[in-house]
Design a protein around this motif. Structure first.
Motif, PDB file in Angstrom:
ATOM      1  N   ALA A  20      20.071  72.025  32.012  1.00 12.45           N
ATOM      2  CA  ALA A  20      19.125  71.382  32.932  1.00 12.45           C
ATOM      3  C   ALA A  20      19.847  70.415  33.861  1.00 12.45           C
ATOM      4  N   LEU A  21      20.825  69.666  33.320  1.00 11.98           N
ATOM      5  CA  LEU A  21      21.567  68.728  34.157  1.00 11.98           C
ATOM      6  C   LEU A  21      22.421  69.472  35.181  1.00 11.98           C
ATOM      7  N   LEU A  22      23.006  70.605  34.781  1.00  8.54           N
ATOM      8  CA  LEU A  22      23.803  71.382  35.723  1.00  8.54           C
ATOM      9  C   LEU A  22      22.932  71.890  36.866  1.00  8.54           C
ATOM     10  N   GLU A  23      21.726  72.359  36.571  1.00  5.44           N
ATOM     11  CA  GLU A  23      20.810  72.796  37.628  1.00  5.44           C
ATOM     12  C   GLU A  23      20.464  71.639  38.557  1.00  5.44           C
ATOM     13  N   TYR A  24      20.302  70.457  37.980  1.00  4.76           N
ATOM     14  CA  TYR A  24      20.021  69.255  38.778  1.00  4.76           C
ATOM     15  C   TYR A  24      21.181  68.964  39.732  1.00  4.76           C
ATOM     16  N   CYS A  25      22.428  69.082  39.234  1.00 11.92           N
ATOM     17  CA  CYS A  25      23.607  68.858  40.074  1.00 11.92           C
ATOM     18  C   CYS A  25      23.654  69.878  41.218  1.00 11.92           C
ATOM     19  N   GLN A  26      23.339  71.122  40.898  1.00 16.77           N
ATOM     20  CA  GLN A  26      23.363  72.165  41.921  1.00 16.77           C
ATOM     21  C   GLN A  26      22.282  71.937  42.969  1.00 16.77           C
ATOM     22  N   GLU A  27      21.117  71.447  42.540  1.00 11.40           N
ATOM     23  CA  GLU A  27      20.055  71.130  43.494  1.00 11.40           C
ATOM     24  C   GLU A  27      20.482  69.994  44.418  1.00 11.40           C
ATOM     25  N   LEU A  28      21.192  68.993  43.871  1.00  8.71           N
ATOM     26  CA  LEU A  28      21.693  67.903  44.705  1.00  8.71           C
ATOM     27  C   LEU A  28      22.694  68.419  45.739  1.00  8.71           C
ATOM     28  N   ASP A  29      23.561  69.361  45.320  1.00  4.40           N
ATOM     29  CA  ASP A  29      24.528  69.943  46.252  1.00  4.40           C
ATOM     30  C   ASP A  29      23.818  70.658  47.392  1.00  4.40           C
ATOM     31  N   ARG A  30      22.787  71.434  47.041  1.00  6.93           N
ATOM     32  CA  ARG A  30      22.055  72.165  48.083  1.00  6.93           C
ATOM     33  C   ARG A  30      21.335  71.199  49.019  1.00  6.93           C
TER      34      ARG A  30
END
Length: 294
Positions: free
Chosen positions: A63-73
């Motif tokens: 879940a945290l990795l998905e959050y990081c990827q959303e921040l990148d996008r």
């Protein structure tokens, strides 16, 4: 809001799988990486399962990795918006199937060379991945070989691309038996493309479902290497054939019929392309309009 340094360490760790390599990549100490992960785990619970030479993510870690990827996008979208009025500066992201991608890629590089502040980001992908990337705003421009049935994207005709039957130059005997003796060079779309074209060239032939395969590659730029060496024949889109360097070693066999795919340019429907993306699309349209059949 989590400390961005902690998040950067966590995301890099998921990519490298190693505390040591993460520290080297980020230019910090291994102890600092461990401290960042510990701070995050104090707030979120266990994020990693540490095994010998392996790191697995827990559900919280995923879940945290998905959050990081959303921040990148989100960061990428912000940068795009801040520079969207510029036609010669900023990132242009485009995702395409392999054949058309091979043809346009040198021209994307030429555009960047002419305007060095442009940043070309190009990815090869099948239709399903192209659609997903546009819907999720990971890329601004996409090209698909089928028109998408999705209200979130706008599709316009981009170009047409015939399928071609390609054989080694100098090979004798291009009837059905000659081709079957030579063998088929397969690729991820090879069987379906061959069925569509060969069923027109050899109507009613009972062997269409049993092509003898003499080679396979999932890299569109390598398929014709087999053919050039006399190891088989293939059916491939025209732009992939035109991009092949050894044209003297291959020959397109006239099938007497044409099987043509329409390629579609897609973008998110809710907003217009940035000026720089529009410039790239216009340049590509001019390029394709000047392409002569071969």
């Amino acid at each position: 809001m989590y400390n961005p340094h902690w998040l950067r360490s966590f995301q890099a760790l998921t990519e490298t799988g190693s505390f040591t390599r993460t520290a080297e990549q980020l230019g910090i100490t291994q102890a600092a990486v461990s401290q960042h992960i510990r701070h995050l785990e104090n707030q979120l619970g266990p994020l990693l399962v540490r095994k010998t030479r392996l790191l697995d993510l827990t559900p919280a870690g995923k879940a945290l990795l998905e959050y990081c990827q959303e921040l990148d996008r989100a960061s990428r979208r912000l940068n795009l918006r801040l520079t969207e009025g510029e036609s010669d500066k900023g990132e242009v992201s485009i995702i395409t199937p392999g054949s058309i991608g091979l043809m346009i890629f040198p021209h994307l590089l030429a555009l960047q060379s002419a305007s060095p502040e442009l940043v070309m980001r190009h990815r090869f992908a099948p239709d399903g991945e192209v659609l997903e990337a546009i819907v999720q705003n990971r890329y601004e421009i996409g090209v698909m070989s089928t028109r998408p049935d999705d209200s979130r994207v706008q599709a316009t005709r981009f170009t047409e691309e015939p399928l071609e039957l390609v054989v080694p130059d100098g090979h004798k005997g291009y009837d059905w038996d000659g081709l079957m003796t030579l063998g088929f060079i397969d690729h991820p779309d090879g069987q379906s493309m061959a069925m569509r074209l060969l069923s027109r060239r050899f109507p009613g032939h009972s062997g269409l479902h049993q092509l003898p395969v003499s080679g396979f590659s999932n890299q569109v730029g390598l398929i014709l290497e087999f053919v050039a060496r006399g190891l088989g024949f293939t059916v491939i889109p025209r732009y992939a054939r035109q991009a092949f360097a050894q044209q003297q070693a291959i020959r397109v066999l006239d099938c007497g019929v044409r099987v043509v795919d329409t390629l579609w340019l897609i973008q998110r429907a809710e907003w217009p392309l940035s000026r720089r993306a529009r410039r790239v699309v216009d340049e590509l349209h001019r390029l394709l309009a000047g392409q002569q059949p071969m």
